[in-house]
Design a protein around this motif. Structure first.
Motif, PDB file in Angstrom:
ATOM      1  N   GLU A 259       0.592  -1.223   0.058  1.00 51.44           N
ATOM      2  CA  GLU A 259      -0.313  -0.257   0.177  1.00 51.44           C
ATOM      3  C   GLU A 259       0.514   1.394   0.350  1.00 51.44           C
ATOM      4  O   GLU A 259       0.368   2.284  -0.962  1.00 51.44           O
ATOM      5  CB  GLU A 259      -1.598   0.208   1.415  1.00 51.44           C
ATOM      6  CG  GLU A 259      -1.759  -0.859   1.163  1.00 51.44           C
ATOM      7  CD  GLU A 259      -2.667  -0.445   2.633  1.00 51.44           C
ATOM      8  OE1 GLU A 259      -4.087  -1.225   2.461  1.00 51.44           O
ATOM      9  OE2 GLU A 259      -2.390  -0.667   3.685  1.00 51.44           O
TER      10      GLU A 259
ATOM     11  N   HIS B 204      -1.922  -1.660   8.759  1.00 50.25           N
ATOM     12  CA  HIS B 204      -3.130  -2.434   8.443  1.00 50.25           C
ATOM     13  C   HIS B 204      -4.349  -1.743   9.317  1.00 50.25           C
ATOM     14  O   HIS B 204      -4.988  -1.754   9.374  1.00 50.25           O
ATOM     15  CB  HIS B 204      -3.497  -4.051   7.813  1.00 50.25           C
ATOM     16  CG  HIS B 204      -2.693  -3.900   6.626  1.00 50.25           C
ATOM     17  ND1 HIS B 204      -1.239  -4.080   6.287  1.00 50.25           N
ATOM     18  CD2 HIS B 204      -3.232  -3.970   5.134  1.00 50.25           C
ATOM     19  CE1 HIS B 204      -1.176  -4.109   5.325  1.00 50.25           C
ATOM     20  NE2 HIS B 204      -2.113  -4.158   4.983  1.00 50.25           N
ATOM     21  N   SER B 205      -3.554  -1.524  10.864  1.00 52.36           N
ATOM     22  CA  SER B 205      -4.243  -0.908  11.743  1.00 52.36           C
ATOM     23  C   SER B 205      -5.072   0.342  11.544  1.00 52.36           C
ATOM     24  O   SER B 205      -3.357   1.818  11.673  1.00 52.36           O
ATOM     25  CB  SER B 205      -3.671  -1.339  12.693  1.00 52.36           C
ATOM     26  OG  SER B 205      -4.581  -0.668  13.596  1.00 52.36           O
ATOM     27  N   MET B 206      -6.572   0.987  11.340  1.00 53.32           N
ATOM     28  CA  MET B 206      -6.422   1.952  11.329  1.00 53.32           C
ATOM     29  C   MET B 206      -6.278   3.259  12.956  1.00 53.32           C
ATOM     30  O   MET B 206      -6.932   2.610  13.399  1.00 53.32           O
ATOM     31  CB  MET B 206      -7.554   2.775  10.716  1.00 53.32           C
ATOM     32  CG  MET B 206      -7.759   4.293   9.778  1.00 53.32           C
ATOM     33  SD  MET B 206      -9.536   4.132   9.395  1.00 53.32           S
ATOM     34  CE  MET B 206     -10.591   4.370  10.041  1.00 53.32           C
TER      35      MET B 206
ATOM     36  N   ILE C 148      -0.632  -5.048  12.158  1.00 52.79           N
ATOM     37  CA  ILE C 148      -0.824  -4.528  13.639  1.00 52.79           C
ATOM     38  C   ILE C 148      -0.691  -3.336  13.373  1.00 52.79           C
ATOM     39  O   ILE C 148      -1.579  -2.344  13.846  1.00 52.79           O
ATOM     40  CB  ILE C 148       0.080  -5.546  14.125  1.00 52.79           C
ATOM     41  CG1 ILE C 148       0.091  -6.611  15.029  1.00 52.79           C
ATOM     42  CG2 ILE C 148       0.158  -4.430  15.682  1.00 52.79           C
ATOM     43  CD1 ILE C 148       1.237  -7.075  15.627  1.00 52.79           C
ATOM     44  N   ILE C 149       0.302  -2.339  12.935  1.00 52.72           N
ATOM     45  CA  ILE C 149      -0.057  -0.998  12.846  1.00 52.72           C
ATOM     46  C   ILE C 149       0.021  -1.029  11.555  1.00 52.72           C
ATOM     47  O   ILE C 149      -0.984   0.102  10.817  1.00 52.72           O
ATOM     48  CB  ILE C 149       1.655  -0.431  13.125  1.00 52.72           C
ATOM     49  CG1 ILE C 149       1.865  -0.827  15.016  1.00 52.72           C
ATOM     50  CG2 ILE C 149       2.072   1.082  12.875  1.00 52.72           C
ATOM     51  CD1 ILE C 149       0.607  -0.471  15.635  1.00 52.72           C
TER      52      ILE C 149
END
Lengths: 392, 192
Positions: free
Chosen positions: A36, A173-175, A170-171
């Motif tokens: 991404e 893909h975590s919003m 964990i970070i």
């Protein structure tokens, strides 16, 4: 100054920092879970929101090679990768550092195969720790963003490349809640591009990448070693300036409730955040516990870490990678080595955890604190190396 | 109110469980909350069971473990309940909100659920009426807010509308349908 509050993932946060930095060249090859970063950034290129020359390479080896060429030609250069991608870059990592090129990689920490796995551990960056790149680990999206901005400035101060990393998924893909700085503030903070040399400056021709044998190679390496020492000063200066301008200061490490602590856990990345919750819980019960979060792993702040930790009775070092040394993980070795000179050498144990994305819960961290408490009380270490949450 | 509210979404790949978690997180942020929204990552296949998660709090959230004991569980596809125990780890006084035409009482008996507060909402019907497709995630957001009062509904509608207008610029009917679906679910959700 008006900060914008948004909800973004770690990957989006790093891509946003890259947009604001507006590098001259980004050469990259996509890989889960860092895809991404490059995908979003290529969108900025397509929409004309950056002036970057975007080079979609055919492999990570080629991507970083193109970065080396672009940086040597005088450009401000960034890329992004993870895991196998960083491993494929390995050869070129040393070249970038040896040629003193201040490239920044936005890295997502993912386990190295095999067996194949796409989830978080730190085996990828730990395998690159001796490559001459600075390494900055981020606890959350905000730190990923702040660290990326600072890394560019630090790298150009000392002419060494830098890796900024976040924990896979964990970070990445975590919003989370993220405060974004104004574009012009970021650009003025980083300042004019400082380059070690410029191959395109034909008035001052230089030779680069020439054969460097017994006669001068060692001198060049000696200078590189000195640059990594200087990077310690640069990390502190830039972290302090960031705090003065934007409100949050950064250093080599963060000491969370370490005042009066008898026992402490050392962690990197997102697990430091989870540990803070446990520290609060145990402190409320009267236990004198603290968390010591390592932010900058390269350069390693031996002296400062010794000073901060030598009064602690028992320390548990959490490693999200095992160096296959047969005696624990890389962070453990550095911490132990830092405390060798101390007269009050604390007890130190190692906890290998979270390999291949195995989750770590507050109850696991609480167990570590309870074991450390027992060590402090009994003056005895039962198990030097421990494994959290593994079936055996 | 609890310090951190934890929510688990159950859906099938393609139903928008991840999008729902992100939309909720984003909307909660706009009302001044601290948030986390994250999907469970595994092999992704259309129709396979998937989960996603939210954490909402008035204070900064530093925990980064997975969510195993949610306060609220939302089920986007009722057929999942035949193969998965959606109440796994759900607090005894937690909310279970299910997309189904059945009543909470019928669900409780059918699946022999003890404790928990059950709510049901026919999100398939609502989304077919308003959006023209079976998209249960946005209506279930409306149901969630009605049942839990976690956020100010009017603010949330406004925020979601603005975000969707950006994402679906030039297709106002999609935005209108989604907003309408949330309003209807908010009105029609059945509680015990």
């Amino acid at each position: 100054m008006k900060k914008i509050v948004v909800a973004k993932t770690g990957n989006e946060a790093m891509a946003e920092a890259m947009r604001q930095i507006n590098p001259d060249v980004v050469a990259a090859y996509p890989i889960t879970p860092a895809t991404e970063v490059v995908q979003i950034f290529s969108g900025f290129v397509a929409d004309g929101r950056v002036d970057t020359e975007f080079v979609p390479a055919e492999s990570e080896h080629s991507a970083l090679s193109a970065c080396v060429g672009a940086a040597a030609a005088g450009g401000r250069v960034m890329t992004s990768t993870a895991s196998q991608g960083l491993a494929l870059m390995h050869e070129v990592l040393f070249i970038a550092a040896g040629l003193r090129l201040p490239i920044v990689i936005c890295e997502v920490n993912r386990a190295l195969a095999g067996p194949i796995n796409i989830h978080c551990d730190h085996s990828d960056t730990m395998a690159s720790r001796d490559s001459g790149w600075l390494q900055i680990y981020s606890e959350n999206s905000q730190e990923a963003y702040d660290n990326t901005i600072q890394a560019m400035k630090i790298a150009e101060k000392v002419f060494l490349p830098a890796i900024v990393s976040v924990d896979a998924f964990i970070i990445s893909h975590s919003m989370e809640r993220l405060e974004i700085l104004p574009d012009d503030e970021v650009r003025s903070f980083i300042g004019e591009h400082r380059k070690p040399y410029d191959l395109l400056d034909i008035a001052h021709p230089i030779t680069l990448g020439g054969l460097d044998l017994q006669d001068y190679f060692f001198e060049h390496k000696r200078q590189e070693i000195e640059a990594m020492k200087e990077a310690k000063t640069a990390v502190i200066e830039v972290g302090k300036e960031f705090g003065e301008k934007f409100g949050t200061s950064y250093g080599f490490f963060e000491e969370y409730r370490m005042d009066g602590a008898d026992i402490a856990i050392i962690a990197l990345g997102s697990t430091a955040g989870t540990s803070k919750v446990v520290v609060d819980t145990l402190r409320a019960k009267g236990m004198k516990v603290g968390l010591f979060k390592i932010r900058v792993f390269r350069p390693f702040a031996f002296e400062e870490i010794k000073k901060s930790l030598e009064h602690i009775k028992a320390i548990g070092v959490l490693d999200r990678a095992d160096g296959m040394s047969s005696i624990g993980g890389p962070v453990f070795h550095e911490i132990r080595s830092s405390l060798y000179e101390s007269e009050k050498r604390p007890f130190i144990t190692n906890y290998i955890y979270g390999l291949g994305g195995r989750d770590i819960f507050p109850k696991d961290i609480e167990t570590v604190y309870r074991e450390l408490n027992e060590i402090a009380e009994k003056d005895e270490v039962k198990n030097l190396i421990n494994y959290i949450g593994v079936r055996e | 109110m609890k310090e951190i509210f934890e929510i688990r979404w159950h859906g099938r790949g393609g139903q928008g469980a991840k999008t729902a978690a992100l939309l909720l997180g984003d909307a909660a942020l706009s009302t001044g909350k601290y948030i986390q929204a994250f999907p469970e990552y595994g092999p992704e296949r259309m129709g396979a069971p998937v989960q996603s998660f939210d954490r909402l709090s008035d204070k900064p959230i530093t925990i980064h473990s997975g969510i195993t004991n949610p306060d609220i569980v939302i089920v986007l596809d009722p057929t999942l309940m035949k193969s998965i125990d959606v109440t796994d780890g759900l607090a005894e006084d937690g909310h279970l909100i299910i997309n189904t035409h059945k009543s909470p009482d019928e669900i409780r008996k059918e699946f022999n659920i003890k404790g928990r507060k059950i709510a049901t909402c026919d999100a398939y019907k609502i989304s077919e009426d308003t959006i023209g497709k079976k998209i249960p995630n946005t209506p279930m957001l409306g149901a969630l807010i009605k049942v839990t009062g976690l956020l100010d509904f009017e603010k949330m509608l406004k925020d979601t509308e603005e975000k969707m207008q950006k994402k679906f610029s030039g297709r106002p009917e999609i935005v209108k349908g989604n907003i309408e679906s949330m309003k209807r679910a908010y009105e029609e959700v059945k509680q015990e």
